[in-house]
Write an enzyme that holds these catalytic residues in place. Structure first.
Site, PDB file in Angstrom:
ATOM      1  N   HIS A 300       4.223   5.129  10.897  1.00 62.88           N
ATOM      2  CA  HIS A 300       3.063   5.427   9.896  1.00 62.88           C
ATOM      3  C   HIS A 300       2.380   4.350   9.176  1.00 62.88           C
ATOM      4  O   HIS A 300       1.244   4.092   8.813  1.00 62.88           O
ATOM      5  CB  HIS A 300       3.002   6.669   9.321  1.00 62.88           C
ATOM      6  CG  HIS A 300       1.835   7.126   9.107  1.00 62.88           C
ATOM      7  ND1 HIS A 300       0.532   7.669   9.814  1.00 62.88           N
ATOM      8  CD2 HIS A 300       0.986   7.317   7.803  1.00 62.88           C
ATOM      9  CE1 HIS A 300      -0.503   8.100   9.340  1.00 62.88           C
ATOM     10  NE2 HIS A 300      -0.199   7.809   7.918  1.00 62.88           N
ATOM     11  N   TYR A 335      -8.257   2.996   0.786  1.00 72.08           N
ATOM     12  CA  TYR A 335      -7.837   1.549   0.939  1.00 72.08           C
ATOM     13  C   TYR A 335      -8.951   0.739   0.312  1.00 72.08           C
ATOM     14  O   TYR A 335      -8.522  -0.605   0.194  1.00 72.08           O
ATOM     15  CB  TYR A 335      -8.338   1.328   2.598  1.00 72.08           C
ATOM     16  CG  TYR A 335      -7.102   2.292   3.324  1.00 72.08           C
ATOM     17  CD1 TYR A 335      -5.792   1.835   3.427  1.00 72.08           C
ATOM     18  CD2 TYR A 335      -7.572   3.209   4.144  1.00 72.08           C
ATOM     19  CE1 TYR A 335      -5.063   2.592   4.220  1.00 72.08           C
ATOM     20  CE2 TYR A 335      -6.763   4.052   4.891  1.00 72.08           C
ATOM     21  CZ  TYR A 335      -5.248   3.627   4.949  1.00 72.08           C
ATOM     22  OH  TYR A 335      -4.576   4.307   5.515  1.00 72.08           O
TER      23      TYR A 335
END
Length: 354
Positions: A300, A335
């Site tokens: 992941h 992010y």
């Protein structure tokens, strides 16, 4: 069917019984969209119905269910496995001795150092487990023991849970990782397959579960790219692209070797679906061979690496959302924490005052 709260003679047997019932309930209520091995899952449910002899046997059955495709079951079982060992150590004589204070003590002692997101999972597992018992227990007089575990004031997690910044590979590390993929000594019959699936995850940011569920018809050549049709969470469809130069040779080699059931693009030697655990083990081995050490080395992390690099280069949060298949822009917002340009502006705000 309802049962007395202290259904067994011994506390540890009763606790295990309720955990078996709850896990069986969750297996039947979680989304089964990713289940590829129905017989395997049916076997697990049958075993849970008959009962297990230990928490270790229950853990093995949960692992079987996870490998069959019910990935989310660990979110509930792992905290309960810890709770079982904690309560056995504390030594209550009856299920009725468990109260919210005891659960708070457990969470405080067992979740120290974990991220708020993981603490949230523990809290959800506790609330769901005891809410299930609240509805399912009944004595001979028709009375139920009710826990009403809410954990609203648990000090380990107040308000909305935070998110731990995900582990990711830097550009230099990605370069090293890609070199290591090409040189890693895979067995010849699976080398192309392993390189291909890892590259697809890294170059597109798709989930591991989405990658192992791909079918031959989902990958479509078009000029210098491949279009890849993805069936994501919530049965939502999207399309990602990958340049053919990155995977063409591995794809051709694997297609000449593959012998998979149900038109699967990737499969194991039995022709059935690969597991996420297997892909993560491969990624970890490649990282180690490249001398890259991370707190979390699973597959992941490749998705986080793609998303981080995509945002850094594009500064387009909507693009990140669309590429990763996030239902909400808020999920993609994590992010933005890696935007060095914006952080540098913040660090420079006092320069004129100096």
């Amino acid at each position: 069917m309802h049962y007395p709260i202290d259904f067994k003679d011994r506390f540890e047997d009763t606790l295990l019984f309720w955990m078996e019932r709850f896990i069986r309930h969750k297996l039947n209520s979680l989304s089964n969209r990713q289940v590829k091995d129905k017989d395997r899952l049916a076997y697990v449910i049958k075993k849970l119905t008959l009962g297990t002899d230990s928490i270790e046997e229950l853990a093995d059955l949960v692992k079987e269910a996870r490998n069959a495709g019910l990935i989310g079951i660990n979110t509930y079982f792992k905290p309960l496995e810890k709770l079982y060992r904690y309560l056995i150590m504390m030594g209550p004589a009856s299920m009725k001795e468990i109260d919210e204070e005891m659960i708070v003590d457990f969470l405080t002692s067992e979740t120290g150092g974990l991220s708020d997101a993981t603490k949230k999972n523990h809290r959800i597992a506790m609330i769901n487990f005891f809410a299930y018992i609240d509805k399912q227990n009944l004595d001979d007089s028709g009375n139920a023991h009710v826990y009403r575990i809410e954990l609203k004031n648990w000090g380990g997690l107040k308000g909305k849970s935070g998110q731990k910044l995900p582990e990711y590979l830097t550009e230099d590390e990605i370069s090293k990782f890609l070199e290591a993929i090409e040189t890693y000594p895979f067995r010849s019959d699976v080398a192309a397959r392993n390189r291909l699936i890892i590259k697809i995850i890294l170059y597109t940011g798709i989930r591991v579960g989405e990658a192992i569920g791909l079918r031959i018809k989902d990958i479509i050549p078009e000029k210098d790219i491949y279009l890849i049709k993805i069936l994501g969470k919530g049965n939502k469809h999207r399309v990602v692209m990958i340049k053919s130069k990155h995977i063409k040779s591995d794809l051709q080699e694997w297609l000449s070797l593959r012998n998979c059931e149900n038109e699967l693009l990737f499969c194991n030697k039995k022709g059935t679906t690969l597991t996420q655990a297997y892909i993560s083990r491969i990624v970890e081995k490649i990282l180690m061979s490249a001398g890259i050490r991370k707190e979390k080395n699973g597959a992941h992390m490749l998705r986080h690496s793609f998303a981080t690099l995509l945002y850094r280069k594009s500064k387009d949060l909507v693009l990140v959302q669309e590429a990763l298949g996030h239902a909400s822009l808020d999920t993609s917002r994590i992010y933005t924490h890696f935007d060095r340009d914006k952080l540098y502006k913040a660090a420079s705000i006092m320069d004129d005052i100096e």
